[in-house]
Design an enzyme around this catalytic site. Structure first.
Site, PDB file in Angstrom:
ATOM      1  N   ASP A   1      -2.324  -0.600   5.686  1.00 52.05           N
ATOM      2  CA  ASP A   1      -2.746   0.116   6.893  1.00 52.05           C
ATOM      3  C   ASP A   1      -4.255   0.347   7.012  1.00 52.05           C
ATOM      4  OD1 ASP A   1      -2.970   2.179   4.869  1.00 52.05           O
ATOM      5  OD2 ASP A   1      -2.974   3.632   6.507  1.00 52.05           O
TER       6      ASP A   1
ATOM      7  N   ASP B   1      -0.364   5.097   0.880  1.00 49.45           N
ATOM      8  CA  ASP B   1      -0.706   6.026   1.963  1.00 49.45           C
ATOM      9  C   ASP B   1      -0.732   5.304   3.305  1.00 49.45           C
ATOM     10  OD1 ASP B   1      -1.292   8.630   0.642  1.00 49.45           O
ATOM     11  OD2 ASP B   1      -2.737   7.409  -0.447  1.00 49.45           O
TER      12      ASP B   1
ATOM     13  N   ASP C   1       0.854  -1.176   0.000  1.00 46.64           N
ATOM     14  CA  ASP C   1       0.000   0.000   0.000  1.00 46.64           C
ATOM     15  C   ASP C   1       0.899   1.237   0.000  1.00 46.64           C
ATOM     16  OD1 ASP C   1      -2.416   1.581   0.492  1.00 46.64           O
ATOM     17  OD2 ASP C   1      -1.641   1.789   2.526  1.00 46.64           O
TER      18      ASP C   1
ATOM     19  N   LYS D   1      -8.557  -5.072  -3.641  1.00 48.06           N
ATOM     20  CA  LYS D   1      -7.113  -5.229  -3.843  1.00 48.06           C
ATOM     21  C   LYS D   1      -6.716  -6.703  -3.897  1.00 48.06           C
ATOM     22  CE  LYS D   1      -5.217  -1.000  -1.702  1.00 48.06           C
ATOM     23  NZ  LYS D   1      -4.218  -0.527  -0.708  1.00 48.06           N
TER      24      LYS D   1
ATOM     25  N   ASP E   1      -6.970  -2.872   2.497  1.00 49.56           N
ATOM     26  CA  ASP E   1      -5.869  -3.828   2.408  1.00 49.56           C
ATOM     27  C   ASP E   1      -6.255  -5.211   2.926  1.00 49.56           C
ATOM     28  OD1 ASP E   1      -3.876  -2.002   1.391  1.00 49.56           O
ATOM     29  OD2 ASP E   1      -3.872  -1.078   3.378  1.00 49.56           O
TER      30      ASP E   1
END
Length: 224
Positions: free
Chosen positions: A173, A10, A8, A150, A177
């Site tokens: 995070d 951000d 990931d 994802k 995810d």
């Protein structure tokens, strides 16, 4: 060879000020294995990051709606339905929150994003009427086609690379995810992760942001 990574951006490759941690460039430029950027951002952002790091452009963007790697580009999702839902949201008094130019959504292909400060209850109500889901990444609300995740994108990327998806090490995070964590062989949530990501991860790290990510990379390859 080092295992493939699914990262990931951000909250995972960034600092607490939401800027790319400068250590990312050295850590990933020499990684001896595929590196996949898996993000909720629109397609150009992770492509540009790969370009400036100096690694192959392998990208899962828009929460799985866009997958690009090995000279193959795939789209999944219904952008017209997302646009109609956002139009209805605005008609009912909602605000997208990104100004007139709206660079957050300008290049999106499969979903649309709304500011984290928007009216969440109204947005979810409208999205449900259009049979769309809303994902809270902690940075924005993403209005997308259900089933576009994802994790599905990572399975597609593994197919393009000719590797087992279980060979991936995934780090992230936020709730977007979680599906990636479910299919990767090893998964890590950085300390600043939300509860959904922490619950889905194999390991919750003690360090936040890129400090946490870097600790995983160094545990795999001490030369990083």
């Amino acid at each position: 060879m080092a295992p493939p990574l699914a990262l990931d951006i951000d909250g995972t490759l960034t600092t607490s000020e939401h800027t790319i941690d400068p250590r990312v460039f050295d850590a990933l430029s020499g990684w001896d294995g595929p590196v996949v950027m898996a993000t909720g951002k629109s397609f150009p952002y992770p492509v540009a990051l790969c370009h400036f790091i100096g690694i192959e452009e392998r990208v899962i963007a828009e929460n799985g709606g866009v997958v690009y790697g090995e000279d193959t580009l795939r789209f999944t999702g219904d952008p017209d339905r997302a646009a109609a839902a956002i139009e209805a949201f605005v008609d009912r008094g909602g605000a997208v929150g990104y100004g007139t130019v709206d660079t957050t959504n300008r290049w999106r292909e499969t979903e649309l994003a709304v500011s984290i400060d928007a009216d969440e209850a109204l947005l979810r109500e409208v999205a449900a009427e259009f049979d769309l889901s809303v994902v809270d990444t902690g940075y924005a609300f993403h209005v997308k086609t259900p089933g576009v995740e994802k994790g599905v994108g990572l399975e597609t990327m593994a197919e393009l690379l000719g590797v087992d998806v279980a060979s991936f090490v995934a780090i992230g995070d936020s709730e977007n995810d979680a599906s990636m964590f479910e299919v990767a062989g090893e998964s890590y949530a950085v300390a600043n992760a939300d509860d959904r990501a922490k619950a889905a991860a194999d390991t919750v790290l003690g360090e936040s942001y890129f400090d946490g990510t870097l600790s995983v990379l160094r545990s795999i390859d001490s030369s990083v």
